[in-house]
Design a protein around this motif. Structure first.
Motif, mmCIF file in Angstrom:
data_model
loop_
_atom_site.group_PDB
_atom_site.id
_atom_site.type_symbol
_atom_site.label_atom_id
_atom_site.label_comp_id
_atom_site.label_asym_id
_atom_site.label_seq_id
_atom_site.Cartn_x
_atom_site.Cartn_y
_atom_site.Cartn_z
ATOM 1 N N GLN A 165 6.145 -23.150 -17.807
ATOM 2 C CA GLN A 165 5.962 -23.359 -16.368
ATOM 3 C C GLN A 165 7.202 -24.002 -15.748
ATOM 4 N N ILE A 166 7.815 -24.928 -16.489
ATOM 5 C CA ILE A 166 9.029 -25.580 -15.988
ATOM 6 C C ILE A 166 10.156 -24.561 -15.860
ATOM 7 N N LEU A 167 10.313 -23.700 -16.866
ATOM 8 C CA LEU A 167 11.346 -22.660 -16.820
ATOM 9 C C LEU A 167 11.125 -21.703 -15.655
ATOM 10 N N GLN A 168 9.870 -21.462 -15.317
ATOM 11 C CA GLN A 168 9.540 -20.547 -14.226
ATOM 12 C C GLN A 168 9.622 -21.222 -12.869
ATOM 13 N N LYS A 176 11.620 -31.350 -15.297
ATOM 14 C CA LYS A 176 12.670 -30.345 -15.169
ATOM 15 C C LYS A 176 13.381 -30.190 -16.518
ATOM 16 N N VAL A 177 13.953 -29.000 -16.763
ATOM 17 C CA VAL A 177 14.753 -28.822 -17.974
ATOM 18 C C VAL A 177 15.927 -29.796 -17.912
ATOM 19 N N LYS A 178 16.235 -30.421 -19.036
ATOM 20 C CA LYS A 178 17.188 -31.527 -19.047
ATOM 21 C C LYS A 178 18.588 -31.111 -18.632
ATOM 22 N N ILE A 202 22.561 -26.150 -20.504
ATOM 23 C CA ILE A 202 22.698 -25.603 -21.856
ATOM 24 C C ILE A 202 21.331 -25.362 -22.474
ATOM 25 N N TYR A 203 20.437 -26.324 -22.351
ATOM 26 C CA TYR A 203 19.078 -26.143 -22.869
ATOM 27 C C TYR A 203 18.380 -24.979 -22.175
ATOM 28 N N ALA A 204 18.580 -24.873 -20.856
ATOM 29 C CA ALA A 204 17.933 -23.790 -20.105
ATOM 30 C C ALA A 204 18.420 -22.422 -20.575
ATOM 31 N N GLU A 205 19.700 -22.324 -20.941
ATOM 32 C CA GLU A 205 20.261 -21.047 -21.404
ATOM 33 C C GLU A 205 19.770 -20.699 -22.810
ATOM 34 N N ILE A 206 19.661 -21.699 -23.668
ATOM 35 C CA ILE A 206 19.275 -21.451 -25.061
ATOM 36 C C ILE A 206 17.763 -21.371 -25.212
ATOM 37 N N PHE A 207 17.082 -22.390 -24.713
ATOM 38 C CA PHE A 207 15.625 -22.448 -24.842
ATOM 39 C C PHE A 207 15.003 -21.815 -23.591
ATOM 40 N N VAL A 260 10.787 -19.102 -25.805
ATOM 41 C CA VAL A 260 9.384 -19.562 -25.762
ATOM 42 C C VAL A 260 8.474 -18.520 -26.393
ATOM 43 N N GLU A 261 8.709 -17.248 -26.056
ATOM 44 C CA GLU A 261 7.872 -16.177 -26.608
ATOM 45 C C GLU A 261 8.047 -16.071 -28.122
ATOM 46 N N GLU A 262 9.277 -16.255 -28.598
ATOM 47 C CA GLU A 262 9.521 -16.233 -30.037
ATOM 48 C C GLU A 262 8.761 -17.362 -30.738
ATOM 49 N N GLN A 263 8.755 -18.528 -30.113
ATOM 50 C CA GLN A 263 8.035 -19.663 -30.689
ATOM 51 C C GLN A 263 6.536 -19.406 -30.735
ATOM 52 N N ARG A 264 6.020 -18.766 -29.698
ATOM 53 C CA ARG A 264 4.595 -18.440 -29.681
ATOM 54 C C ARG A 264 4.249 -17.458 -30.797
#
Length: 388
Positions: free
Chosen positions: A318-321, A350-352, A355-360, A365-369
């Motif tokens: 939700q934060i990413l969106q 918020k995403v910190k 760099i985190y937003a680009e990688i994670f 998220v879908e891969e982790q699920r």
């Protein structure tokens, strides 16, 4: 100036950035407060401890650091654990030649372990340091969460020292400062005992633009160009200490040795150069060039969330969106903040950093699920004896 990528910075490190947390912790301990600094990893907690301890010692305070990773958590009994803490205090305060620790312990071994520890602290106050101000720093407190026995009484003992101040003024000369990656409510697991949140909580945040200007000196670039480069670095890291030091080191490495081909494109060191450098050496194929380990640690901490993992991923998605996620007191949000991937801004998560937003990202998220779903299916298969 030498940048340091990973590990604790010494008290005299030129690349140490003093933040608001430095000023708050110093002031609080100087006034005799109990403090706790509980935050994500690689944010500079241990470096802060080293710096403040040195500063207090220069002013006459007697300080000692008990590192819980040094005490250990595997295959250790409560007696060994408490004895190790007392031995660490003895060593740190320079008392090994004044106390026969083995004989002293045997004298009280029929008493409770917390009573013995508190008795030792009273002897520090009354016998060995009858006038000095004492500060006991406890680092890596989250290591206690891995012990096979309860440490509720240990935190109860610290609370006892705090409460004794109202009865015995001598205890006003003693302060504790607790550092680690933990939620305060986790430190005392018995719900019939008040959570551990005595004293002052010290927030430690990323580097701000103004306070981190000294880092520009190490880039070996003259004039305002260095500040512009640093500004671009901070745009990507939002002042996350580990990443900021690492990227500064990458830039300085090129400036000091221009023949070293970091990039195939333009060799002009500007904002575009920094952007390309980050993409090539931090973001692309990050699993294979994350050294010292930082980004993989974030993944591992999410993996260790176990039963909270799905909820944590839902919140993070939700934060990413860019959906408004209000900060609340939920377990999942607290864990997400401790993982270090998000921050609170104006009451919202918020995403910190970029760099985190680009990688994670959403794909991650879908891969982790998917991984979580496969692990759950495998666990059900094992539990059912091979039948789904």
């Amino acid at each position: 100036m030498q940048y340091q990528v990973g590990g604790s910075l010494s008290f005299e490190a030129a690349s140490y950035v003093e933040r608001q947390a430095d000023r708050k912790l110093y002031k609080a301990l100087k006034q005799g407060e109990f403090c706790y600094i509980l935050n994500s990893r690689q944010i500079g907690k241990s470096s802060l401890l080293i710096r403040i301890r040195h500063r207090l010692e220069q002013e006459g305070f007697k300080c000692v650091t008990v590192d819980m990773t040094n005490i250990g958590s595997q295959d250790i009994t409560p007696q060994q654990w408490y004895r190790s803490i007392i031995a660490d205090l003895c060593l740190g305060f320079g008392l090994l030649d004044k106390i026969n620790l083995k004989a002293w312990w045997q004298q009280w071994e029929n008493c409770s372990l917390t009573f013995i520890l508190n008795l030792f602290i009273e002897q520090l106050l009354y016998v060995h340091f009858p006038r000095e101000r004492l500060v006991i720093f406890i680092d890596e407190i989250d290591n206690l969460l891995n012990l096979s026995f309860s440490t509720d009484d240990f935190f109860g003992m610290i609370r006892f020292c705090y409460n004794q101040r109202a009865i015995n003024p001598e205890y006003e000369r003693l302060s504790f400062a607790v550092f680690g990656v933990a939620i305060p409510s986790d430190l005392i697991k018995n719900r019939n005992i008040s959570p551990f949140h005595i004293g002052q909580s010290i927030e430690i945040n990323g580097f701000e633009q103004q306070e981190s200007l000294l880092l520009a000196q190490g880039l070996k670039i003259t004039g305002t160009q260095a500040q512009a480069i640093l500004k671009e670095i901070l745009f990507w890291t939002s002042g996350q200490p580990f990443l900021t030091q690492k990227i500064c080191d990458l830039v300085a490495s090129y400036v000091q040795n221009p023949t070293k081909q970091l990039l195939d494109s333009s060799s002009i060191v500007d904002a575009n150069f920094v952007r390309n450098l980050i993409k090539k050496y931090i973001i692309e194929n990050w699993e294979f060039q994350d050294e010292p380990q930082h980004l993989r640690s974030i993944c591992e901490r999410i993996e260790h969330s176990r039963q909270h993992k799905d909820k944590i991923l839902n919140i993070y998605q939700q934060i990413l969106q860019n959906l408004p996620v209000k900060c609340d007191d939920s377990r999942e949000q607290k864990e997400l903040l401790l993982i270090g991937i998000v921050v609170i801004q104006k009451g919202l998560l918020k995403v910190k950093n970029q760099i985190y937003a680009e990688i994670f990202n959403l794909n991650w998220v879908e891969e982790q699920r998917t991984k979580n779903s496969r692990a759950s299916t495998l666990q059900r298969y094992i539990s059912s004896g091979g039948r789904i």
